[in-house]
Motif scaffolding. Structure first.
Motif, short mmCIF file in Angstrom:
data_model
loop_
_atom_site.label_atom_id
_atom_site.label_comp_id
_atom_site.label_asym_id
_atom_site.label_seq_id
_atom_site.Cartn_x
_atom_site.Cartn_y
_atom_site.Cartn_z
N MET A 1 11.98 -3.72 0.10
CA MET A 1 11.43 -2.45 -0.92
C MET A 1 11.40 -3.23 -2.43
O MET A 1 11.04 -2.91 -3.61
CB MET A 1 11.62 -1.55 -1.03
N LEU A 2 12.96 -3.93 -2.80
CA LEU A 2 13.07 -4.42 -3.41
C LEU A 2 11.40 -5.11 -4.24
O LEU A 2 11.56 -5.15 -5.62
CB LEU A 2 14.58 -5.50 -3.78
N LEU A 3 10.85 -5.87 -3.46
CA LEU A 3 10.07 -6.73 -3.99
C LEU A 3 9.06 -6.29 -4.54
O LEU A 3 8.58 -7.20 -5.17
CB LEU A 3 10.25 -7.82 -2.63
N VAL A 4 8.71 -4.91 -3.70
CA VAL A 4 7.72 -4.53 -4.24
C VAL A 4 7.90 -3.97 -5.57
O VAL A 4 7.17 -3.51 -6.40
CB VAL A 4 7.17 -4.10 -3.21
N GLY A 5 9.17 -3.72 -6.08
CA GLY A 5 9.16 -2.96 -7.51
C GLY A 5 10.04 -1.67 -7.29
O GLY A 5 11.02 -1.28 -7.98
N CYS A 6 10.40 -1.13 -5.89
CA CYS A 6 12.19 -0.88 -6.08
C CYS A 6 12.84 -0.59 -6.98
O CYS A 6 13.56 -1.93 -7.04
CB CYS A 6 12.14 -0.14 -4.96
N GLU B 1 0.68 -1.07 0.24
CA GLU B 1 -0.02 0.02 -0.17
C GLU B 1 0.67 0.95 -0.38
O GLU B 1 0.97 2.03 -0.64
CB GLU B 1 -0.72 -0.27 1.54
N PHE B 2 1.97 1.28 0.98
CA PHE B 2 2.62 2.58 0.83
C PHE B 2 3.73 2.41 -0.63
O PHE B 2 3.77 3.71 -0.90
CB PHE B 2 3.78 2.31 2.10
N PHE B 3 4.22 1.34 -1.09
CA PHE B 3 4.44 1.42 -2.53
C PHE B 3 3.67 2.34 -3.60
O PHE B 3 3.98 2.60 -4.61
CB PHE B 3 5.28 0.27 -2.87
N ASP B 4 2.11 1.97 -3.25
CA ASP B 4 1.28 2.57 -3.90
C ASP B 4 1.35 3.83 -3.85
O ASP B 4 1.37 4.59 -4.85
CB ASP B 4 0.16 1.88 -4.00
N ASP B 5 1.31 4.70 -2.81
CA ASP B 5 1.00 5.35 -2.39
C ASP B 5 2.78 6.35 -2.59
O ASP B 5 2.93 8.17 -3.57
CB ASP B 5 0.89 5.62 -1.20
#
Length: 324
Positions: free
Chosen positions: A47-52, A14-18
């Motif tokens: 963070m790498l796993l969610v797409g950073c 959720e925070f990554f989407d924001d």
């Protein structure tokens, strides 16, 4: 992200989407993930796993962020009792005629828990609703939601799930989500079970007429509570992660699910949940609201949509009227 639990994964995504949408700075995103995972090495991996990209993540050797000053008073209101940032025509200010509010204490697992109680004035018994806050903790917005229910005739109890940590207001705002996930969903459900028992003992609550609702993170806790608090008559979970499907047959209350069309992360798996509920003969309605994204009900946030938020509110009231 198999090393993280369901709610940790849910919040980080959720925070990554924001962050990707520009609604959250990289600094804030990194702080929140670090508080959730407990170390900079784990934060970097998550963070790498969610797409950073590798350039966006902290080094594993970077120091953990230092908690800053408390997030402020959860019960504070703007001049005249208005809710800071509120845009909804449904908003009910503190001190509104016909309702009374207070901070209440009750025991959960031998610990004193705090909650914000809003109810109609007078002692006539009526229905009640438990309210579960978002990952921000017990905020003025959630207190406003409780007052909205009170205006509709409910005794509404919004529990501060960080009572053991000194309360939401005692924590760094970025540390609140991590504190909630580290406490674990089972502790939160147990606190709501204790809140259920507290309401059952009050002379202003009609026996057996208790519902529950929650938003985002709180929607997930509401689904978990639907599995475990069998005395609930009905629930309304706003865009929260679903319970494990093998636990669905344990659900006793009538469940209503609020979903946002653009919220693929939560709405995508919804058909499987619907099938499981139907197979288990659980009374249910899962409704997708068009053209809106996650957190569209929160009128203090950027994704608020007045038309669909009002529709979801009215649908929740209709569901509770039918089953509570």
């Amino acid at each position: 992200m198999t090393q993280l639990g369901k709610f940790e994964k849910y919040l980080i995504e959720e925070f990554f989407d924001d962050y990707r949408a520009g609604a959250m700075s990289q600094h804030t995103f990194t702080r929140r993930v670090a508080f959730i995972t407990g170390s900079m090495a784990a934060a970097s991996a998550a963070m790498l796993l969610v797409g950073c990209t590798p350039q966006e993540v902290p080094r594993s050797t970077d120091p953990m962020p230092t908690p800053s000053a408390p997030s402020g008073s959860a019960s504070g209101t703007a001049s005249g009792g208005a809710v800071p940032g509120a845009k909804s025509p449904l908003s009910v200010p503190e001190g509104a005629a016909g309702i009374t509010t207070s901070t209440v204490k009750f025991s959960s697992g031998g610990t004193e828990i705090s909650g914000y109680l809003a109810r109609p004035e007078g002692g006539k018994p009526g229905p009640a609703v438990l309210v579960c806050h978002e990952n921000r903790g017990l905020t003025p917005h959630i207190q406003d939601v409780a007052r909205r229910f009170a205006k509709e005739g409910y005794a509404a109890l919004a529990i501060d799930l960080l009572s053991r940590e000194g309360g939401t207001v005692s924590l760094d705002r970025d540390a609140v989500p991590g504190a909630l996930t580290q406490a674990g969903a089972q502790r939160h459900v147990a606190d709501f079970a204790a809140g259920f028992d507290y309401l059952q003992k009050q002379d202003f609550v009609e026996q057996g007429r208790i519902a529950m609702t929650g938003y985002c993170f709180g929607g997930g806790i509401t689904w978990q509570s639907a599995v475990e608090i069998t005395g609930l008559k009905a629930t309304s979970a706003f865009y929260g992660p679903a319970p494990d499907l093998d636990k669905v047959p344990s659900i006793k209350p009538a469940v209503f699910g609020v979903y946002a069309e653009l919220d693929d992360r939560i709405t995508g798996p919804m058909p499987q949940l619907r099938d499981a509920l139907t197979a288990a003969s659980v009374r249910n309605q899962l409704k997708v609201y068009p053209g809106v994204d996650h957190a569209f009900h929160n009128d203090t946030g950027e994704r608020y949509n007045e038309q669909q938020a009002t529709a979801a509110w009215n649908d929740t009231l209709a569901w509770f009227k039918k089953y509570v």
